[in-house]
Design an enzyme around this catalytic site. Sequence first.
Site, PDB file in Angstrom:
ATOM      1  N   ASP A   1       2.642  50.115  35.503  1.00  0.00           N
ATOM      2  CA  ASP A   1       3.244  48.453  35.414  1.00  0.00           C
ATOM      3  C   ASP A   1       3.602  48.032  34.334  1.00  0.00           C
ATOM      4  OD1 ASP A   1       2.667  45.786  34.666  1.00  0.00           O
ATOM      5  OD2 ASP A   1       0.308  46.106  34.371  1.00  0.00           O
TER       6      ASP A   1
ATOM      7  N   GLU B   1      20.873  63.533  11.185  1.00  0.00           N
ATOM      8  CA  GLU B   1      21.089  64.557   9.893  1.00  0.00           C
ATOM      9  C   GLU B   1      19.721  63.429   9.517  1.00  0.00           C
ATOM     10  OE1 GLU B   1      23.423  64.617   6.794  1.00  0.00           O
ATOM     11  OE2 GLU B   1      25.102  65.518   8.200  1.00  0.00           O
TER      12      GLU B   1
ATOM     13  N   GLU C   1      15.890  61.847   8.154  1.00  0.00           N
ATOM     14  CA  GLU C   1      15.145  62.096   6.459  1.00  0.00           C
ATOM     15  C   GLU C   1      13.679  61.419   7.006  1.00  0.00           C
ATOM     16  OE1 GLU C   1      18.660  62.496   3.357  1.00  0.00           O
ATOM     17  OE2 GLU C   1      17.807  59.952   4.381  1.00  0.00           O
TER      18      GLU C   1
ATOM     19  N   GLU D   1      14.547  66.219  -0.097  1.00  0.00           N
ATOM     20  CA  GLU D   1      15.426  65.524  -0.820  1.00  0.00           C
ATOM     21  C   GLU D   1      15.141  64.930  -1.669  1.00  0.00           C
ATOM     22  OE1 GLU D   1      18.119  64.117   0.166  1.00  0.00           O
ATOM     23  OE2 GLU D   1      18.899  64.963   2.332  1.00  0.00           O
TER      24      GLU D   1
ATOM     25  N   GLU E   1      13.815  66.415   4.698  1.00  0.00           N
ATOM     26  CA  GLU E   1      15.484  66.355   6.077  1.00  0.00           C
ATOM     27  C   GLU E   1      15.597  67.771   6.430  1.00  0.00           C
ATOM     28  OE1 GLU E   1      20.084  66.177   6.339  1.00  0.00           O
ATOM     29  OE2 GLU E   1      18.465  65.018   4.682  1.00  0.00           O
TER      30      GLU E   1
ATOM     31  N   HIS F   1      21.749  60.034   9.581  1.00  0.00           N
ATOM     32  CA  HIS F   1      23.398  60.256   9.337  1.00  0.00           C
ATOM     33  C   HIS F   1      23.782  60.529  10.669  1.00  0.00           C
ATOM     34  CE1 HIS F   1      24.126  60.872   4.652  1.00  0.00           C
ATOM     35  NE2 HIS F   1      22.923  59.565   5.408  1.00  0.00           N
TER      36      HIS F   1
ATOM     37  N   ARG G   1      31.662  59.664  -0.579  1.00  0.00           N
ATOM     38  CA  ARG G   1      30.297  59.715   0.516  1.00  0.00           C
ATOM     39  C   ARG G   1      29.841  57.949   0.302  1.00  0.00           C
ATOM     40  NH1 ARG G   1      27.379  64.276   1.579  1.00  0.00           N
ATOM     41  NH2 ARG G   1      28.284  66.311   0.974  1.00  0.00           N
TER      42      ARG G   1
ATOM     43  N   GLU H   1      31.290  61.201  10.723  1.00  0.00           N
ATOM     44  CA  GLU H   1      30.351  60.851   9.609  1.00  0.00           C
ATOM     45  C   GLU H   1      28.969  59.125   9.863  1.00  0.00           C
ATOM     46  OE1 GLU H   1      27.045  62.759   6.674  1.00  0.00           O
ATOM     47  OE2 GLU H   1      28.860  61.942   6.205  1.00  0.00           O
TER      48      GLU H   1
ATOM     49  N   ARG I   1      27.276  56.469   8.300  1.00  0.00           N
ATOM     50  CA  ARG I   1      25.823  57.231   7.101  1.00  0.00           C
ATOM     51  C   ARG I   1      24.539  56.218   6.514  1.00  0.00           C
ATOM     52  NH1 ARG I   1      26.420  61.257   3.812  1.00  0.00           N
ATOM     53  NH2 ARG I   1      25.839  59.484   1.689  1.00  0.00           N
TER      54      ARG I   1
END
Length: 440
Positions: free
Chosen positions: A50, A128, A130, A185, A192, A241, A312, A329, A331
């Site tokens: 359903d 990645e 976490e 982490e 992670e 990430h 970063r 990447e 982030r």
Amino acid sequence: MTKQEVMQKAKELGVEFIHLQFTDLRGIMKNLSITIEQLDKALDGEIMFDGSSIDGFARIEESDMYLKPDLDTFVVFPWKPQTAREARLICDVYNPDNTPFAGCPRNILKKTIKKALHMGYTMNVGPECEFFLFEIGEDGTPTLKTNDDAGYFDLAPVDLGESARRDMVLTLKEMGFEIEASHHECAPGQHEIDFKYSDALKAADNIMTFKMVVRIIAQRHGLHATFMPKPIYGIAGSGMHINQSLFNGEKNAFDDPNGEYQLSDTAMHYIAGLIKHARGLTALTNPTINSYKRLVPGYEAPVNIAWSPKNRSPLIRIPAKRGSSTRVELRNPDPSANPYLALAGNLAAGLSGIEQKLMPPAPVSENVYDMTEVEKIEKEIGALPGTLLEAIEALKQDELLMDTLGEHARVKYIKGKLHEWNDYRTQVSKWELDQYLTSI
């Protein structure tokens, strides 16, 4: 795998129950359990449910839907007894007329993958993920008490969650994951586990399976695992990430040893597409009220729309490895995202940059967090949305992403998120009481 191979494997392993899993628009895993006697029927896509009972799926007058299993997702749960074992199959949702249901997130991603294939590309994704581990109170409900005070890369006995994380890794390996790394982490109770990249569809399936396994194993250790982006004020939140690349057959389409930064024109166009659609994309990669408590300066979560070959602090980073490992990447995503919708949005944005031959602004080598607003304007550095409402408004203005979702999904998704926002904004928080109750 073929139908007969699945049937034979289930028989050999003593499987008695099969969980037919699918995901709703919010990214919540759903489940319909059948006995082994119904497996033949299920593998033919004849199991009906359903759809009106699933938020964002269908109205009650058109509620009949079918589950079509992806046979390659058959796996036995290793934490169940060795007798009367249980297995799972991940399913696509179909209409009664045997057409893919437009509100099924997995179908939306498959549609976007098909477009990439027509352009000559396959997408590989390495997430990645976490998460936090919290203690469970005497009443059986989760607390906000972390089970350690450890920091980045700390070991036992400081990291008391190491035993749970070890069992998570072993369980994931039994289910076919190739684990690359696991560690504590930077925040207390935060962990992670990284697993090897795979094609986009399998990666999204893996993220959903990963979250299920982490929660189950944590529970068996007397802990509660949460993928809430920012459960505790004042410490780092949890991100997811997304490392992504396009391949032409066996060749990484992002790699060019002779290109600037050793990146191909395709990679540069892809980056530009992500930057162009970053604000609307945030509604898919950061889909909760709580997501925007993480996307604030000071905790390494990106809030600025820029890119860098190594830095970063911007939204997009290019990890150092080149050749077949060349990748982009992104982030800002967090693990509350529906992985099917998030990856569909990323891929659609990147492909549009390739189609339009867009070029990104100059990369940023400085720490964006230390820049003034004037410096950001001079370097064409925009900002991600600061709230879910702002992100939804950006999504509504992004024609590409709205087309990627399709009419049914975008209407249901936006309606659900606006309801979430309105519910949130009418609540009276502890902060407001502390701030105003006695001072006004």
